[in-house]
Design a protein around this motif. Structure first.
Motif, PDB file in Angstrom:
ATOM      1  N   GLU A   1       7.372   5.452  12.630  1.00 34.94           N
ATOM      2  CA  GLU A   1       6.671   5.607  13.907  1.00 34.94           C
ATOM      3  C   GLU A   1       7.150   4.549  14.913  1.00 34.94           C
ATOM      4  O   GLU A   1       7.430   4.842  16.069  1.00 34.94           O
ATOM      5  N   GLN A   2       7.295   3.318  14.408  1.00 30.63           N
ATOM      6  CA  GLN A   2       7.722   2.247  15.302  1.00 30.63           C
ATOM      7  C   GLN A   2       9.165   2.433  15.734  1.00 30.63           C
ATOM      8  O   GLN A   2       9.523   2.109  16.869  1.00 30.63           O
TER       9      GLN A   2
ATOM     10  N   TYR B   1       1.248   3.991  24.282  1.00 31.60           N
ATOM     11  CA  TYR B   1       1.503   3.724  22.860  1.00 31.60           C
ATOM     12  C   TYR B   1       2.401   2.498  22.672  1.00 31.60           C
ATOM     13  O   TYR B   1       2.130   1.614  21.861  1.00 31.60           O
TER      14      TYR B   1
ATOM     15  N   VAL C   1       9.168   0.046  18.951  1.00 33.99           N
ATOM     16  CA  VAL C   1       8.282  -1.116  19.024  1.00 33.99           C
ATOM     17  C   VAL C   1       8.888  -2.219  18.172  1.00 33.99           C
ATOM     18  O   VAL C   1       9.099  -2.033  16.979  1.00 33.99           O
TER      19      VAL C   1
ATOM     20  N   THR D   1      -4.947   4.465  16.263  1.00 27.67           N
ATOM     21  CA  THR D   1      -3.745   4.907  15.537  1.00 27.67           C
ATOM     22  C   THR D   1      -2.825   3.720  15.287  1.00 27.67           C
ATOM     23  O   THR D   1      -2.287   3.552  14.193  1.00 27.67           O
ATOM     24  N   LEU D   2      -2.647   2.883  16.315  1.00 28.79           N
ATOM     25  CA  LEU D   2      -1.765   1.724  16.150  1.00 28.79           C
ATOM     26  C   LEU D   2      -2.284   0.786  15.063  1.00 28.79           C
ATOM     27  O   LEU D   2      -1.522   0.283  14.241  1.00 28.79           O
TER      28      LEU D   2
ATOM     29  N   GLY E   1       1.187  -1.118  21.523  1.00 27.34           N
ATOM     30  CA  GLY E   1       1.848  -1.528  20.284  1.00 27.34           C
ATOM     31  C   GLY E   1       2.334  -2.963  20.415  1.00 27.34           C
ATOM     32  O   GLY E   1       2.074  -3.818  19.567  1.00 27.34           O
TER      33      GLY E   1
ATOM     34  N   ASP F   1      -1.697   2.449  11.689  1.00 28.07           N
ATOM     35  CA  ASP F   1      -0.271   2.369  11.342  1.00 28.07           C
ATOM     36  C   ASP F   1       0.059   0.992  10.806  1.00 28.07           C
ATOM     37  O   ASP F   1       0.740   0.827   9.802  1.00 28.07           O
ATOM     38  N   SER F   2      -0.467  -0.010  11.538  1.00 25.63           N
ATOM     39  CA  SER F   2      -0.149  -1.380  11.173  1.00 25.63           C
ATOM     40  C   SER F   2      -0.751  -1.739   9.823  1.00 25.63           C
ATOM     41  O   SER F   2      -0.142  -2.434   9.020  1.00 25.63           O
TER      42      SER F   2
END
Ligand SMILES: C[S@@+](CC[C@H](N)C(=O)[O-])C[C@H]1O[C@@H](n2cnc3c(N)ncnc32)[C@H](O)[C@@H]1O
Length: 442
Positions: A371-372, A302, A377, A336-337, A306, A340-341
């Motif tokens: 999340e980040q 992840y 990240v 998912t990434l 990311g 999210d972005s």
């Protein structure tokens, strides 16, 4: 057909059937496969195709010179009794029956070899078995039995060493395929790749998906042995290819591959999670991403992806394209990434459209999604707003558009200058690519 770049091997299919209904019953399975392989019609068709291939000379030169097409070899075999090289393929090859008598000039019906073309084909079996049946089957015995059936049905003669043909049977849980490959070596072998990593047909398919255009800058940020770059440079010649990898052994092979096969590729030792390239300077990213823990070091997939996606986003133009090969397990991580972005971007856009206090605006630009934060990240390298990204891209657009409009031979130097952030990480200029001045400039 023999010039297909996306194919591993080309076969004349002798039989192909679903296996799922037989898988649980070994007896039924063996009966079925023997019945299918005893079908003479299939071999009549195969004979016809193989004979017609004898008159067909491949127009292409993309596969290894050593890899003579069987078609050519077959014709020669009739005329010259050429002895073939032993294939280097590592699949199980099992011997069946006795070898054809050396020096026999007559076939079973007493006809000379030249009179009876079918009889000239000598073959051996090559059986591959995967899935549940693998442990249940005695491949040696099966190979012998199948070989006998094939011999009876096809009229071909068994020969263990340097046969004309291989009859390949692939048994999997849901399918059985029987075919005769039309080339001795796989089509996937390329004479421009000394040591390959990713299979060349896959690399070619990835480049095709990227729709590479004239003057594009193509980047593989985890290039390994540079297979993708070599494959791209061989088919899409009017583009610039740059690769980096953080493993010295890989980048050494990549440099070796690139030096002997192409003058259009530049590779450098660099981290894909912190790339030495300017913002928005790359048109296409094609990458075979690392898929196992060995490469991911201490990062979780992840976090690794990311960071990687952020770097991709940073160096890629907004109209750029990224084709990434990932394992099935990683697909969900990447999706998912990306989601999210996207939602983070929508949130930022929504907030920046409101009239905000300057300090608040600063906070938004450095906004980290929950999340980040959890995954630690960093978002600092990202273009904090689409406006900022656009202006950075405008500068880059101007300079590379200028480059694309030049047909000088040293244009590659300039591409490197405009792509890499510091001169110290420039790849060695021993294999710089050149835009052919014969081509019309767009
Ligand atoms: C699946 S392999 C790519 C194989 C390559 N397509 C080829 O044909 O040889 C993944 C590559 O990613 C590289 N890699 C892993 N982490 C990296 C990082 N942080 N930066 C750059 N390269 C990385 C590995 O060294 C490895 O060569």
């Amino acid at each position: 057909m023999l010039s297909l770049k996306c194919a591993e091997r080309v076969f004349v299919a002798v039989a192909d059937y679903g296996n799922s209904e037989f898988i649980s019953d070994k007896r039924k399975f063996l009966d079925k496969i023997m019945t299918v392989l005893s079908n003479k019609d299939a071999y009549v068709k195969a004979n016809a195709v193989i004979k017609s291939m004898g008159n067909f000379h491949s127009q292409s030169s993309h596969f290894c010179q050593k890899s003579q097409s069987l078609s050519t070899s077959l014709t020669k075999a009739v005329d010259d009794k050429i002895i073939f090289e032993e294939p280097e393929d590592k699949r199980i090859r099992l011997e069946v029956h006795q070898e054809r008598q050396e020096g026999s000039e007559k076939d079973a019906s007493g006809k000379s070899i030249k009179e009876s073309f079918e009889r000239i084909f000598t073959f051996r079996m090559s059986i591959k078995c995967s899935g549940k049946l693998r442990k249940k089957l005695d491949l040696k015995r099966l190979s012998r039995d199948i070989g006998w059936r094939v011999e009876q049905a096809s009229g071909w003669a068994v020969q263990l060493r340097q046969p004309d043909l291989e009859v390949c049977v692939h048994i999997s849980d849901d399918h059985v395929t029987v075919g005769v490959p039309l080339t001795r070596h796989p089509l996937s072998r390329r004479n421009y790749i000394q040591e390959s990593g990713l299979r060349a047909p896959i690399a070619w398919i990835m480049c095709t998906l990227a729709e590479i255009k004239f003057g594009d800058v193509i980047l593989d940020p985890m290039c390994g042995k540079a297979t993708i770059l070599l494959e791209g440079a061989s088919s899409w010649q009017d583009a610039f290819y740059i690769g980096n990898d953080n493993a010295t052994d890989q980048i050494n092979v990549a440099a070796e591959n690139a030096s002997s096969n192409s003058e259009k590729i530049n590779v450098a030792l660099a981290d894909g999670l912190n790339m030495p390239y300017r913002d928005c300077c790359v048109d296409v990213i094609v990458c075979d991403a690392p898929f196992n823990q060995k490469y991911l070091t201490s990062l979780t997939p992840y976090v690794f992806f990311g960071k990687f996606l952020q770097e991709i986003h940073r160096v890629l133009r907004s109209d750029g394209c990224c084709v990434m090969l990932v394992s099935q397990q990683l697909v969900s991580v990447i999706l998912t990434l990306v989601q999210d972005s996207e939602s983070e971007f929508a949130e930022t856009k929504d907030m920046s459209s409101k009239d905000t206090h300057p300090q608040e605006k600063l906070n938004q630009d450095n906004m980290v999604s929950p999340e980040q934060k959890r995954l630690n990240v960093p978002v600092a390298q990202r273009h904090s707003s689409s406006q900022e990204r656009k202006s950075s891209e405008d500068v880059c657009e101007t300079c590379t558009k200028d480059l694309k409009s030049q047909s000088e031979l040293n244009v590659s130097d300039k591409v490197l200058e405009h792509t890499f952030t510091t001169q110290s990480v420039y790849p060695q200029r021993n294999k710089l690519f050149a835009l052919s001045s014969q081509h019309d400039v767009k």
